[in-house]
Design a protein around this motif. Structure first.
Motif, mmCIF file in Angstrom:
data_model
loop_
_atom_site.group_PDB
_atom_site.id
_atom_site.type_symbol
_atom_site.label_atom_id
_atom_site.label_comp_id
_atom_site.label_asym_id
_atom_site.label_seq_id
_atom_site.Cartn_x
_atom_site.Cartn_y
_atom_site.Cartn_z
ATOM 1 N N ALA A 37 -4.772 6.030 -2.268
ATOM 2 C CA ALA A 37 -3.564 5.362 -2.742
ATOM 3 C C ALA A 37 -3.916 3.978 -3.270
ATOM 4 C CB ALA A 37 -2.544 5.253 -1.609
ATOM 5 N N PRO A 38 -3.039 3.403 -4.097
ATOM 6 C CA PRO A 38 -3.288 2.030 -4.580
ATOM 7 C C PRO A 38 -3.395 1.053 -3.410
ATOM 8 C CG PRO A 38 -1.534 3.073 -5.841
ATOM 9 C CD PRO A 38 -1.818 3.983 -4.685
ATOM 10 N N GLU A 39 -4.095 -0.040 -3.640
ATOM 11 C CA GLU A 39 -4.286 -1.073 -2.619
ATOM 12 C C GLU A 39 -2.948 -1.549 -2.062
ATOM 13 O OE1 GLU A 39 -6.048 -3.807 -0.153
ATOM 14 O OE2 GLU A 39 -7.165 -2.446 -1.443
ATOM 15 N N VAL A 40 -2.833 -1.567 -0.732
ATOM 16 C CA VAL A 40 -1.566 -1.975 -0.108
ATOM 17 C C VAL A 40 -1.722 -3.230 0.746
ATOM 18 C CG1 VAL A 40 -0.628 0.370 -0.089
ATOM 19 C CG2 VAL A 40 -1.930 -0.452 1.891
ATOM 20 N N VAL B 138 4.896 -10.062 7.803
ATOM 21 C CA VAL B 138 4.153 -8.825 8.054
ATOM 22 C C VAL B 138 2.868 -8.785 7.239
ATOM 23 C CG1 VAL B 138 4.207 -6.305 7.983
ATOM 24 C CG2 VAL B 138 6.296 -7.577 8.546
ATOM 25 N N VAL B 139 1.755 -8.663 7.942
ATOM 26 C CA VAL B 139 0.458 -8.449 7.303
ATOM 27 C C VAL B 139 0.222 -6.952 7.241
ATOM 28 C CG1 VAL B 139 -2.041 -8.697 7.550
ATOM 29 C CG2 VAL B 139 -0.525 -10.629 8.085
ATOM 30 N N THR B 140 0.062 -6.431 6.034
ATOM 31 C CA THR B 140 -0.262 -5.014 5.851
ATOM 32 C C THR B 140 -1.741 -4.913 5.503
ATOM 33 O OG1 THR B 140 1.966 -4.502 5.064
ATOM 34 C CG2 THR B 140 0.238 -2.912 4.562
ATOM 35 N N LEU B 141 -2.454 -4.072 6.249
ATOM 36 C CA LEU B 141 -3.880 -3.885 6.002
ATOM 37 C C LEU B 141 -4.151 -2.432 5.665
ATOM 38 C CD1 LEU B 141 -6.810 -5.054 6.112
ATOM 39 C CD2 LEU B 141 -6.895 -4.200 8.466
ATOM 40 N N ASP B 142 -4.798 -2.205 4.521
ATOM 41 C CA ASP B 142 -5.249 -0.872 4.132
ATOM 42 C C ASP B 142 -6.479 -0.542 4.967
ATOM 43 O OD1 ASP B 142 -6.248 1.393 2.920
ATOM 44 O OD2 ASP B 142 -5.934 0.675 0.879
#
Length: 357
Positions: free
Chosen positions: A154-157, A164-168
């Motif tokens: 998936a594209p970088e998230v 909120v810190v979202t980490l791929d």
């Protein structure tokens, strides 16, 4: 090393020793390799302690808050403990994670375990620096939380939005991370680096945004954060590999927009703080002058000059082993000014200004 209270930090928090046999132990250890004592990290003390099993799921340590339980994520590598009467079953670090992958996917679980290990080191460092992980009491600033997302292909998230810190989690794969490092011309790309960068956006609100004096100084050094963010990032990605960031930005991405400059600089400050603290704790020196230099010579700039010498020596060692430089940076005066501002803002937030910053 950069103590907010005037006491040397390195000897007390960078190395951990078994209370029973006095052998060195790891930050993430569950047991002492020398004497087999059971161990657990106690965040209130910032230390790994010997824990003694009592009734089922109850452990004892010496001193206040002696009755502890292990974090519910102990089966997945978390050695942190919490007071037995604490609300909930997760430690301070794990409870910050509000979203994690499905346990039925073994690859996703492995990636999540690696990310949580990096996050525990981050939370430990934030505690060291006096930066609160519960920021919900700050006006207009939501509590810090983490979404750890596993979406291969998936594209970088990875990013930050409203607390909120979202980490791929695919970033925990070395081959994938190295591929992106080359594609985005990022000399030091890591899971811990991503976490440090994204929380930098969070602490910008706490340290800068609502403090008029700090905001004015920030704009003088970093630029005006009110410039079009979307357009700036789009332009940066359109010219990846061709942007010369010069002496005033620690990385090419830092030159994209003032807010990214802050996040990259904040992350770099945490990198150097952790690395030099660890080197000090291990007793590493690079020349005779370092051995005899007063340990508490005041000021960030003095510490950073010492780090330059240390980093140069470390790079020589890693290159002699056929590896890339461990510290592939040469911060110019403008970047050092920005790092010094981060240091000063963190110090003033905790009420412990340092001389000579």
């Amino acid at each position: 090393m950069w103590s907010r209270t005037g006491t040397p930090r390195a000897e007390t928090v960078r190395r951990f020793f078994c209370e029973r046999c006095d052998e060195r132990i790891a930050f993430d250890a569950f047991a002492c390799d020398s004497c087999d004592a059971e161990l657990g990290y106690v965040p209130e003390l910032g230390d790994v302690q010997v824990i003694t099993a009592g009734p089922p799921s109850v452990y004892t340590i010496a001193g206040p808050g002696s009755k502890r339980s292990r974090c519910l994520n102990a089966a997945w590598g978390c050695n942190w403990t919490l007071p037995i009467d604490d609300v909930g079953d997760w430690c301070r670090s794990c409870r910050l994670t509000r979203g994690r992958p499905d346990e039925s996917d073994a690859d996703a679980v492995d990636a999540w375990v690696a990310a949580e290990a990096a996050k525990r080191r981050l939370v430990h460092q934030l505690d060291e620096l006096g930066l609160p992980t519960d920021t919900s009491a700050a006006p207009g600033l939501p509590a810090l939380a983490f979404d750890l997302v596993y979406l291969p292909g998936a594209p970088e998230v990875t990013g930050y939005l409203d607390g909120v810190v979202t980490l791929d989690l695919t970033e925990t794969d070395d081959a994938h991370s190295d591929e992106l490092r080359r594609a985005f011309a990022e000399p030091l790309r890591s899971t811990l680096g991503h976490l440090r960068h994204e929380v930098g956006h969070h602490y910008w609100h706490l340290l800068v945004a609502d403090r008029p004096g700090a905001l004015a100084t920030f704009r003088a050094l970093f630029g005006d954060e009110r410039t079009d963010y979307g357009a700036a990032i789009e332009s940066h990605h359109a010219h990846i590999g061709t942007v010369e960031h010069g002496a005033d930005h620690v990385t090419s991405y830092a030159s994209a927009h003032p807010l990214e400059d802050w996040a990259e600089t904040f992350a770099h400050y945490l990198h150097v703080h952790d690395a030099l603290g660890s080197a000090d704790a291990a007793g590493l020196r690079v020349d005779v002058a370092d051995i005899f230099r007063p340990r508490q010579e005041p000021g960030f700039r003095s510490d950073f000059a010492r780090w330059r010498r240390m980093a140069s020596a470390i790079n020589e060692v890693t290159e002699s082993l056929g590896s890339r430089p461990a510290y592939p940076f040469d911060p110019g005066p403008g970047t050092v000014d920005k790092l010094a501002l981060v240091d000063g803002l963190i110090g003033r937030f905790g009420g412990h200004d340092r001389d000579g910053g």
